[in-house]
Design a protein around this motif. Structure first.
Motif, short mmCIF file in Angstrom:
data_model
loop_
_atom_site.label_atom_id
_atom_site.label_comp_id
_atom_site.label_asym_id
_atom_site.label_seq_id
_atom_site.Cartn_x
_atom_site.Cartn_y
_atom_site.Cartn_z
N TRP A 42 14.20 -4.72 2.46
CA TRP A 42 13.51 -4.08 3.59
C TRP A 42 13.08 -5.07 4.65
O TRP A 42 12.77 -4.69 5.77
CB TRP A 42 12.28 -3.33 3.10
N GLU A 43 13.00 -6.34 4.32
CA GLU A 43 12.53 -7.35 5.27
C GLU A 43 13.66 -8.00 6.08
O GLU A 43 13.40 -8.86 6.90
CB GLU A 43 11.73 -8.42 4.54
N LEU A 49 12.48 -1.13 8.71
CA LEU A 49 11.24 -1.14 7.93
C LEU A 49 10.67 -2.54 7.78
O LEU A 49 9.66 -2.72 7.10
CB LEU A 49 11.49 -0.56 6.53
N HIS A 52 7.06 -3.96 6.72
CA HIS A 52 6.44 -2.93 5.89
C HIS A 52 5.86 -3.53 4.60
O HIS A 52 4.75 -3.18 4.20
CB HIS A 52 7.51 -1.88 5.55
N SER A 53 6.56 -4.46 4.03
CA SER A 53 6.10 -5.08 2.78
C SER A 53 4.81 -5.86 2.98
O SER A 53 3.99 -5.94 2.07
CB SER A 53 7.17 -6.02 2.21
N GLY A 55 2.30 -5.02 4.80
CA GLY A 55 1.20 -4.07 4.68
C GLY A 55 0.83 -3.79 3.24
O GLY A 55 -0.35 -3.75 2.88
N HIS A 56 1.85 -3.63 2.40
CA HIS A 56 1.60 -3.42 0.96
C HIS A 56 0.95 -4.67 0.34
O HIS A 56 0.04 -4.57 -0.47
CB HIS A 56 2.89 -3.08 0.23
#
Length: 72
Positions: A42-43, A49, A52-53, A55-56
């Motif tokens: 995803w990175e 996205l 996004h990681s 944020g998690h």
């Protein structure tokens, strides 16, 4: 030590093992700053996205601090 302590310490060890510079890769590229290699999946730069990681990761770090009080 309670029954949730060992999983908590395992999660803490995992969070501390992640390279923050790699999580910030696309933010640095967007800002025109040098960056270390990006993460996969995803990175990747072509994936919408990306970021996004992070944020998690930040949420997990906040929850870990709330659970342990460890400022690492």
């Amino acid at each position: 030590m309670g029954r949730f302590a060992m999983p908590c310490f395992r999660d803490q060890k995992y969070l501390l093992s992640l390279d923050g510079d790699r999580l910030l890769h696309m933010f640095r590229i967007t800002a025109g700053l040098p960056s270390s290699p990006n993460l996969w999946g995803w990175e990747e730069p072509k994936i919408e996205l990306r970021g996004h990681s992070l944020g998690h990761y930040l949420s997990a770090c906040a929850l870990m601090y709330a659970s342990t009080g460890d400022e690492q």
